[in-house]
Design an enzyme around this catalytic site. Sequence first.
Site, PDB file in Angstrom:
ATOM      1  N   ASN A   9      72.291  32.740   5.553  1.00  0.00           N
ATOM      2  CA  ASN A   9      71.423  31.706   6.134  1.00  0.00           C
ATOM      3  C   ASN A   9      72.135  30.368   5.965  1.00  0.00           C
ATOM      4  O   ASN A   9      72.172  29.813   4.874  1.00  0.00           O
ATOM      5  CB  ASN A   9      70.067  31.703   5.400  1.00  0.00           C
ATOM      6  CG  ASN A   9      69.198  30.536   5.843  1.00  0.00           C
ATOM      7  OD1 ASN A   9      69.506  29.837   6.804  1.00  0.00           O
ATOM      8  ND2 ASN A   9      68.099  30.322   5.129  1.00  0.00           N
ATOM      9  N   TRP A  10      72.673  29.882   7.048  1.00  0.00           N
ATOM     10  CA  TRP A  10      73.470  28.646   6.980  1.00  0.00           C
ATOM     11  C   TRP A  10      72.611  27.385   6.915  1.00  0.00           C
ATOM     12  O   TRP A  10      73.139  26.298   6.756  1.00  0.00           O
ATOM     13  CB  TRP A  10      74.402  28.572   8.190  1.00  0.00           C
ATOM     14  CG  TRP A  10      75.661  29.355   8.004  1.00  0.00           C
ATOM     15  CD1 TRP A  10      75.974  30.176   6.949  1.00  0.00           C
ATOM     16  CD2 TRP A  10      76.804  29.370   8.869  1.00  0.00           C
ATOM     17  NE1 TRP A  10      77.228  30.705   7.120  1.00  0.00           N
ATOM     18  CE2 TRP A  10      77.762  30.222   8.299  1.00  0.00           C
ATOM     19  CE3 TRP A  10      77.093  28.760  10.086  1.00  0.00           C
ATOM     20  CZ2 TRP A  10      78.997  30.470   8.890  1.00  0.00           C
ATOM     21  CZ3 TRP A  10      78.324  29.003  10.680  1.00  0.00           C
ATOM     22  CH2 TRP A  10      79.265  29.844  10.088  1.00  0.00           C
ATOM     23  N   LYS A  11      71.317  27.531   7.122  1.00  0.00           N
ATOM     24  CA  LYS A  11      70.426  26.358   7.113  1.00  0.00           C
ATOM     25  C   LYS A  11      70.994  25.284   8.047  1.00  0.00           C
ATOM     26  O   LYS A  11      71.586  25.625   9.070  1.00  0.00           O
ATOM     27  CB  LYS A  11      70.219  25.866   5.671  1.00  0.00           C
ATOM     28  CG  LYS A  11      69.790  27.030   4.753  1.00  0.00           C
ATOM     29  CD  LYS A  11      69.304  26.619   3.404  1.00  0.00           C
ATOM     30  CE  LYS A  11      68.907  27.873   2.624  1.00  0.00           C
ATOM     31  NZ  LYS A  11      68.367  27.587   1.301  1.00  0.00           N
ATOM     32  N   HIS A  94      60.542  31.210   6.084  1.00  0.00           N
ATOM     33  CA  HIS A  94      61.366  30.695   4.984  1.00  0.00           C
ATOM     34  C   HIS A  94      60.586  29.621   4.236  1.00  0.00           C
ATOM     35  O   HIS A  94      59.862  28.829   4.840  1.00  0.00           O
ATOM     36  CB  HIS A  94      62.680  30.120   5.537  1.00  0.00           C
ATOM     37  CG  HIS A  94      63.683  29.897   4.433  1.00  0.00           C
ATOM     38  ND1 HIS A  94      63.607  28.812   3.598  1.00  0.00           N
ATOM     39  CD2 HIS A  94      64.739  30.637   4.022  1.00  0.00           C
ATOM     40  CE1 HIS A  94      64.598  28.901   2.700  1.00  0.00           C
ATOM     41  NE2 HIS A  94      65.293  29.992   2.947  1.00  0.00           N
ATOM     42  N   GLU A  96      61.438  26.913   3.007  1.00  0.00           N
ATOM     43  CA  GLU A  96      61.719  25.531   3.428  1.00  0.00           C
ATOM     44  C   GLU A  96      60.888  25.154   4.655  1.00  0.00           C
ATOM     45  O   GLU A  96      60.500  24.009   4.826  1.00  0.00           O
ATOM     46  CB  GLU A  96      63.227  25.362   3.682  1.00  0.00           C
ATOM     47  CG  GLU A  96      63.998  25.342   2.357  1.00  0.00           C
ATOM     48  CD  GLU A  96      65.436  25.804   2.437  1.00  0.00           C
ATOM     49  OE1 GLU A  96      65.978  25.943   3.548  1.00  0.00           O
ATOM     50  OE2 GLU A  96      66.027  26.046   1.359  1.00  0.00           O
ATOM     51  N   GLU A 166      62.328  35.836  -1.750  1.00  0.00           N
ATOM     52  CA  GLU A 166      63.041  34.624  -2.157  1.00  0.00           C
ATOM     53  C   GLU A 166      62.124  33.773  -3.033  1.00  0.00           C
ATOM     54  O   GLU A 166      61.328  32.975  -2.515  1.00  0.00           O
ATOM     55  CB  GLU A 166      63.430  33.805  -0.921  1.00  0.00           C
ATOM     56  CG  GLU A 166      64.379  34.516   0.011  1.00  0.00           C
ATOM     57  CD  GLU A 166      65.264  33.525   0.778  1.00  0.00           C
ATOM     58  OE1 GLU A 166      66.480  33.705   0.718  1.00  0.00           O
ATOM     59  OE2 GLU A 166      64.736  32.579   1.385  1.00  0.00           O
ATOM     60  N   GLY A 172      68.657  27.525  -4.083  1.00  0.00           N
ATOM     61  CA  GLY A 172      69.495  26.340  -4.206  1.00  0.00           C
ATOM     62  C   GLY A 172      69.522  25.731  -5.598  1.00  0.00           C
ATOM     63  O   GLY A 172      69.945  24.591  -5.776  1.00  0.00           O
ATOM     64  N   SER A 212      70.003  31.747  -4.883  1.00  0.00           N
ATOM     65  CA  SER A 212      71.169  31.549  -5.745  1.00  0.00           C
ATOM     66  C   SER A 212      72.015  32.811  -5.929  1.00  0.00           C
ATOM     67  O   SER A 212      72.580  33.037  -6.998  1.00  0.00           O
ATOM     68  CB  SER A 212      70.747  30.975  -7.105  1.00  0.00           C
ATOM     69  OG  SER A 212      70.195  29.690  -6.941  1.00  0.00           O
ATOM     70  N   GLY A 233      72.205  31.701   0.923  1.00  0.00           N
ATOM     71  CA  GLY A 233      72.353  30.341   1.443  1.00  0.00           C
ATOM     72  C   GLY A 233      73.726  29.788   1.112  1.00  0.00           C
ATOM     73  O   GLY A 233      74.724  30.093   1.777  1.00  0.00           O
ATOM     74  N   GLY A 234      73.802  28.995   0.060  1.00  0.00           N
ATOM     75  CA  GLY A 234      75.035  28.273  -0.310  1.00  0.00           C
ATOM     76  C   GLY A 234      76.298  29.126  -0.298  1.00  0.00           C
ATOM     77  O   GLY A 234      77.325  28.710   0.251  1.00  0.00           O
TER      78      GLY A 234
HETATM   79  P1  13P Z   1      70.706  29.735  -1.817  1.00  0.00           P
HETATM   80  O1  13P Z   1      71.485  31.011  -1.757  1.00  0.00           O
HETATM   81  O2  13P Z   1      71.497  28.524  -1.482  1.00  0.00           O
HETATM   82  O3  13P Z   1      69.940  29.633  -3.114  1.00  0.00           O
HETATM   83  O4  13P Z   1      69.595  29.825  -0.650  1.00  0.00           O
HETATM   84  C1  13P Z   1      68.833  30.972  -0.550  1.00  0.00           C
HETATM   85  C2  13P Z   1      68.075  30.937   0.725  1.00  0.00           C
HETATM   86  O5  13P Z   1      67.185  30.128   0.911  1.00  0.00           O
HETATM   87  C3  13P Z   1      68.441  31.898   1.764  1.00  0.00           C
HETATM   88  O6  13P Z   1      67.492  31.931   2.776  1.00  0.00           O
END
Ligand code: 13P
Length: 250
Positions: A9-11, A94, A96, A166, A172, A212, A233-234
């Site tokens: 997930n590149w956000k 998600h 967010e 999640e 994050g 994470s 994500g990251g």
């Molecule tokens: P991180 O891996 O950066 O914690 O993000 C997780 C995420 O929200 C994937 O959708």
Amino acid sequence: MRRLLIAGNWKMHKTPSEARVWFRELKRLLPPLASEVALLPAFPILPYAREAFQDTQVAYGAQDVSAHREGAYTGEVSARMLADLGCRYTIVGHSERRKHHQETDALVREKLLRLLEEGITPILCVGEPLEVRERGEAVPYTLGQLAAALEGVDLQDPRQLVVAYEPVWAIGTGKNAAPLDAEEMHQAIRSALSKRYGEGFAARVRILYGGSVNPGNFASLLSMPNVDGGLVGGASLELESFLALVKLAG
Ligand code: 13P
């Protein structure tokens, strides 16, 4: 029985030009895999994902979709547009989006239905905030989100759904869920799916862990019997760490 899925997930990261270069490199470096790899970049990048990954082992999709089918909804992107671009997956719910865009369970359910209508597999995100875990209510809270999103949703084939657990406090933050805590939640999710759609269905649905994930903690998470991959994500933004995760999944 369940093919592992590693989804990035590149956000809101990378421009289309940056992504295009990254995709070329990934294609060059990706070994043949037993697991499945998916990339979920921002909307403007999707045509480049199609250019790079059509007819390859790499799937791609979006991070959100409109709850509406078509019409005067400025700024929205429909499931039909995503299907036309060849998206196999798309994230819904998600945390967010729930937090910054006030998305409710009812809205998440509508979005999930739009994706199903177009044959796109929703990656349905659920998970508790920290205060809920501290109160000891993580499992009922998360199962409540799952039930609300799937209320009255008819599913026949386990490939029609991916669930991602999640925990909000793990996203994050560098603090992943302990593998046994993730396993407890994944088991509870699978058992809820079994009640709703039958044992055979639940046994085949993939439940990803997200929050994470990195090359240092992924193997221990994956060693849990009900963890079927990661929503990352990251660590999905750099080729090196993303490839390391993919190789750990095998
Ligand atoms: P991180 O891996 O950066 O914690 O993000 C997780 C995420 O929200 C994937 O959708």
